[in-house]
Design a protein around this motif. Structure first.
Motif: not given
Length: 161
Positions: A42, A51, A53-56
């Protein structure tokens, strides 16, 4: 031929010398290894302008990743008063080990994290490989060329002008 025990084949630890002491970083759990690889992927995606992965990345911020990748060596380093730059370099080295391999981690460690020291410059690579001496240079790419002017037609079967 039978499979040998994997724990006898793999050296599942890193040995990092800091201030006259060697700290042993044990292999991470599968969960920590998978999360570390996801975080590195990420971060690389974000660094390349993609872009991520904001969750990761949010999960990484919530956890003490350095402590997880260093395992028991983290507590020992903190107890011994290892300076922050050394602890950080150790943790990133462990992350390189987890995401790539021990050889890549060793190169990162020995380069003190300086990317210019990890990969030699083009001139050094060419000098080592001998490529500079055997590779022909490309022609001009300016869009102009000097083509020979065709001589007069000789013999039959030649095109008429």
């Amino acid at each position: 031929m039978a499979f040998e025990a994997l724990d006898e084949l793999l050296d599942e630890s890193l040995h990092l010398p800091i201030g006259g002491r060697v700290y042993t970083v044990p292999a991470p759990s599968a969960e920590v290894g998978l999360r570390t690889q996801a975080i590195i992927h990420a971060a690389a995606t974000a660094a390349d302008g993609g872009r991520a992965d904001e969750q990761v990345l949010a999960d990484a911020a919530e956890r003490d990743l350095y402590a997880e990748v260093l395992g028991t060596a983290h507590e020992q380093m903190v107890a011994d008063g290892v300076p922050w730059p050394a602890l950080k370099h150790s943790a990133i080295t462990a992350m390189v080990w987890i995401s790539q391999d021990k050889a890549a981690a060793e190169r990162f460690w020995n380069a003190a994290g300086d990317p210019s020291r990890v990969a030699p410059n083009r001139e050094t690579r060419r000098a080592r490989s001998g490529a500079a001496n055997s590779t022909r240079s490309r022609g001009s790419s300016s869009g102009t060329s000097t083509r020979p002017v065709p001589g007069p037609a000789k013999g039959k079967g030649q095109r008429r002008r």
